[in-house]
Design a protein around this motif. Structure first.
Motif, PDB file in Angstrom:
ATOM      1  N   GLN A 176       0.840  -1.198   0.000  1.00 22.31           N
ATOM      2  CA  GLN A 176       0.000   0.000   0.000  1.00 22.31           C
ATOM      3  C   GLN A 176       0.878   1.252   0.000  1.00 22.31           C
ATOM      4  O   GLN A 176       1.861   1.330   0.732  1.00 22.31           O
ATOM      5  CB  GLN A 176      -0.867  -0.043   1.252  1.00 22.31           C
ATOM      6  N   GLY A 177       0.547   2.201  -0.870  1.00 20.51           N
ATOM      7  CA  GLY A 177       1.286   3.456  -0.928  1.00 20.51           C
ATOM      8  C   GLY A 177       2.436   3.462  -1.914  1.00 20.51           C
ATOM      9  O   GLY A 177       3.108   4.476  -2.079  1.00 20.51           O
ATOM     10  N   TYR A 178       2.654   2.332  -2.607  1.00 18.52           N
ATOM     11  CA  TYR A 178       3.759   2.238  -3.568  1.00 18.52           C
ATOM     12  C   TYR A 178       3.264   2.408  -4.998  1.00 18.52           C
ATOM     13  O   TYR A 178       2.101   2.154  -5.319  1.00 18.52           O
ATOM     14  CB  TYR A 178       4.491   0.903  -3.423  1.00 18.52           C
ATOM     15  N   HIS A 179       4.192   2.800  -5.852  1.00 19.85           N
ATOM     16  CA  HIS A 179       3.971   3.013  -7.276  1.00 19.85           C
ATOM     17  C   HIS A 179       3.598   1.687  -7.941  1.00 19.85           C
ATOM     18  O   HIS A 179       4.236   0.665  -7.713  1.00 19.85           O
ATOM     19  CB  HIS A 179       5.279   3.562  -7.866  1.00 19.85           C
ATOM     20  N   VAL A 180       2.589   1.706  -8.784  1.00 21.25           N
ATOM     21  CA  VAL A 180       2.180   0.547  -9.578  1.00 21.25           C
ATOM     22  C   VAL A 180       2.469   0.932 -11.019  1.00 21.25           C
ATOM     23  O   VAL A 180       1.841   1.833 -11.572  1.00 21.25           O
ATOM     24  CB  VAL A 180       0.680   0.237  -9.363  1.00 21.25           C
ATOM     25  N   HIS A 181       3.461   0.263 -11.623  1.00 21.39           N
ATOM     26  CA  HIS A 181       3.939   0.685 -12.937  1.00 21.39           C
ATOM     27  C   HIS A 181       4.556  -0.510 -13.665  1.00 21.39           C
ATOM     28  O   HIS A 181       4.533  -1.632 -13.164  1.00 21.39           O
ATOM     29  CB  HIS A 181       4.952   1.821 -12.754  1.00 21.39           C
ATOM     30  N   ILE A 182       5.145  -0.274 -14.810  1.00 21.41           N
ATOM     31  CA  ILE A 182       5.698  -1.359 -15.625  1.00 21.41           C
ATOM     32  C   ILE A 182       6.802  -2.143 -14.917  1.00 21.41           C
ATOM     33  O   ILE A 182       7.077  -3.275 -15.294  1.00 21.41           O
ATOM     34  CB  ILE A 182       6.203  -0.853 -16.998  1.00 21.41           C
ATOM     35  N   SER A 183       7.389  -1.575 -13.890  1.00 24.53           N
ATOM     36  CA  SER A 183       8.437  -2.287 -13.149  1.00 24.53           C
ATOM     37  C   SER A 183       7.875  -3.404 -12.278  1.00 24.53           C
ATOM     38  O   SER A 183       8.606  -4.320 -11.896  1.00 24.53           O
ATOM     39  CB  SER A 183       9.222  -1.311 -12.276  1.00 24.53           C
TER      40      SER A 183
END
Length: 106
Positions: free
Chosen positions: A77-84
């Protein structure tokens, strides 16, 4: 009272929110229409997704109420959700999702 929000969820079923501005690590995420406030754990650029709940590895990423990818690692929770940390759907996954949709008539 005039409340300021820095993120929105596009559907109540979403497990991510979209940043309405650049959000810096340590700031708090205030999602329009929700009382829940959580701390952002890393810098999130404008328009990018933030996990609003813990997302297990291989769990669906839900945006617009639809699966838009699968997590490749645990996302806190609170972290970036991206292609990585998200992969696209495989063809058989897309077909399964379509079959589960009430609008699919084969």
């Amino acid at each position: 009272m005039n409340q300021t929000f820095n993120a929105i969820k596009l559907n109540k079923a979403d497990n991510v929110a979209v940043a309405l501005t650049n959000i810096k690590q340590g700031e708090y995420l205030s999602i329009k229409g929700e009382d829940k406030i959580l701390q952002v754990m890393e810098n999130i650029p404008y328009g990018h997704k933030i996990a609003t709940v813990f997302i297990n590895k291989e769990e669906k990423i839900i945006k617009y109420g639809e699966c838009m990818g699968i997590s490749t690692e645990d996302i806190y929770q609170g972290y970036h959700v991206h292609i990585s940390n998200v992969r696209g759907l495989k063809e058989e996954e897309r077909v399964d999702i379509l079959k589960q949709s009430s609008s699919f008539n084969a």
